[in-house]
Design an enzyme around this catalytic site. Sequence first.
Site, PDB file in Angstrom:
ATOM      1  N   GLU A  37       0.832  -1.302  -0.033  1.00  0.00           N
ATOM      2  CA  GLU A  37      -0.151  -0.036   0.158  1.00  0.00           C
ATOM      3  C   GLU A  37       0.923   1.219  -0.073  1.00  0.00           C
ATOM      4  O   GLU A  37       0.475   2.237  -0.481  1.00  0.00           O
ATOM      5  CB  GLU A  37      -0.923   0.003   1.261  1.00  0.00           C
ATOM      6  CG  GLU A  37      -2.023  -1.140   1.135  1.00  0.00           C
ATOM      7  CD  GLU A  37      -3.072  -0.808   0.285  1.00  0.00           C
ATOM      8  OE1 GLU A  37      -2.842  -0.626  -0.998  1.00  0.00           O
ATOM      9  OE2 GLU A  37      -4.375  -0.539   0.624  1.00  0.00           O
TER      10      GLU A  37
ATOM     11  N   THR B 148      -5.585   7.353  -5.430  1.00  0.00           N
ATOM     12  CA  THR B 148      -5.533   7.694  -3.961  1.00  0.00           C
ATOM     13  C   THR B 148      -4.686   8.759  -3.491  1.00  0.00           C
ATOM     14  O   THR B 148      -5.076   9.586  -2.545  1.00  0.00           O
ATOM     15  CB  THR B 148      -5.063   6.345  -3.182  1.00  0.00           C
ATOM     16  OG1 THR B 148      -6.009   5.309  -3.342  1.00  0.00           O
ATOM     17  CG2 THR B 148      -5.222   6.688  -1.591  1.00  0.00           C
TER      18      THR B 148
END
Length: 311
Positions: free
Chosen positions: A128, A181
């Site tokens: 991530e 994101t």
Amino acid sequence: MDRISLFAPASIANISCGFDVLGLCLDNVGDLMHLQKSDTPGFRITEIKGQNLPLQTEKNVAGVAALAFLNAYNKPVGFELQIDKRIKAGSGIGSSAASAAGVVVGINKLLGEPFTPLELIAFAMEGERLACGSAHADNVAPVIMGGFTLVRSTNPLDVIALNSPLELAATVIHPEIEVKTADARAVLHNKIPLKKAINQWANVGALVSGLYREDYDLISRSLVDEIVEPARAMLIPGFDQLKENAKNAGALGCGISGSGPSVFALSRGMTKANQVAESMAEVYNKIGVPYEVHVCPINPNGVQFLDSNNA
């Protein structure tokens, strides 16, 4: 066991009031991954179907997560990975998390499970970090642990598995645009008014209580985001109408899935969740936005291993 196939599910993060701390695992949306041992120490990605993603280990979230695992394992072992990527990148339902979580769970299984779920979450978080610059756990935690999860802390890592009411079902509509994101984080404010923060804390606590009590009315009242959603709503076409249609169709609540552009709704029962899906689809049919819709129960198990007939 030298080879394994697995289903790495999609996930919803934030769940309205729980920015970066709450997440849930979806049941029938996800990637297929095929992992096998190799005589050559290290980790290689040999094939990716479905998405144009890098095969280079250091540039792929699965590769980075696998390297974090192997560095901690500190023994000369090797693995090769093939991915059938069915979650679109940037869709807001944990595409990178599925890859990162799936690979570490698979390697762990092939090596006799030397690491705990919490340790696997830490490895997956490194994937991530590559994806968005932040090693957050709100997507990878439910993919590894199943159901609903709460990330109390990332340093030190502390993740709690929450109760998942059996009747709860999710509807996700994905407009076929991409919201990165990193871009979605860029629109957030660094400071928030104290009153909004207090309301947000209250909703998080009430939502957790509602999950344990299986109080659907309390869950509904708690699915309110006063901080992140107002800033990000402008990134999603037709968001306000999607939310209104979902509520009118009987959804308990509706909000942005992760960083968007997907929008989720939670409902009591699959019948209601399908009705909500139809109501949300009407919005994009009317304004001409291409989309996908997923309706599924909450997945209580996370990553699932497949037999040869299902792989």
